[in-house]
Design a protein around this motif. Sequence first.
Motif: not given
Length: 364
Positions: A146-171
């Motif tokens: 809940m406290e970790s950044p969801r944009r340009n995340p360092r936490m593995w959970f958000w790197r793999a789960q943050s829908l906008p971030d993953v799709l921005t990176r990959w698309s």
Amino acid sequence: MADVVHLHVGAPKTGTTYLQDRLALNRGSLEDHGVAYPIGLKADMFGAALDLIDLPWGGQREAVRGDWESLMGRVRRAPGRAIISHEILAGAKPKQVEKAMRDLAETEMHLVFSARDLARQIPAEWQETVKHRRVHTFRRFLGQVMESPRRNPRMWFWRAQSLPDVLTRWSSGLSPDRVHLVTVPQSRAGGTLWTRYCEALELDPAWLTEDSERANVSVGIDETIMLRRLNRRLRAADLDSESYRAIVRELVVHQRLALREDKRKVTLPPSAFDWAEEVAEEWMEWVRGSGIHVVGDLEDLRPRRPDPDASWEDPDKPRQGKVGDATMDALVTVIMELAERPDPDQGPVSRLARAARRLRGDTP
């Protein structure tokens, strides 16, 4: 090089184990229809994905070096279409994504990402971290999420789960019609998720008649507490990663604890649902604005609130009797396995014996 490649990059805990196993079981039929699932001699594409994202992953990094290039070689030799799938690709960093895109630049590439609501994903991912030797409480894990950044995340959970971030990176560089979001339905009934995967990957379900029984199974509250306690002891015993994967994660967890009846389900606390719904709204708004292809219902991303009259069970508070039962089940499972391996000098048995001596304080 394959003319068209569907690259499925995750996310973890969205039915990916079942998907990949069913694709592997039906490789021959897929090839008859001009579709390659080029796993080579291995069971899946984990090694290639790990090679690309370049993480230690419990001491497995060196064993998979070169696997991504090998996969790319098989894709280059594939006629027609090819499917690449592994959930840990979702956590790739920008430079790693750029490498994958360069390697697939000669194809018509389609990106596939599967997403599930946070009320189900957070408990599932916490359990997954414990299955990978972590010892942290659910409260601590949830707080970090809940406290970790969801944009340009360092936490593995958000790197793999943050829908906008993953799709921005990959698309990047892909038109919206080549980006496919599969939503995981709230109900498992009726094979809806499988049908959605087939649509996103442009597969006729009739081509994949052989079903899979594999799934990345979960355990309950008391089993997870037992595993956290065991992980602390095994750290002190210095059990190696290979033995842990074979004995604890596969034998004890997957083959025994996950099959126990009357497991207490790990769920999100009621106090976290407002936050989870806010994140879901952000995701749905981003998807609507992106114009990407949605396979399923965006409302599946909205967490389903529990019955207001239902009591929440804290995943960090054990029922000691149930934890004891889970411990005994685990012990019996290991003893029965060792009984079938009478030679103490063979394989994980000898490593387990050495670990036990270290835990007792004996001289190796």
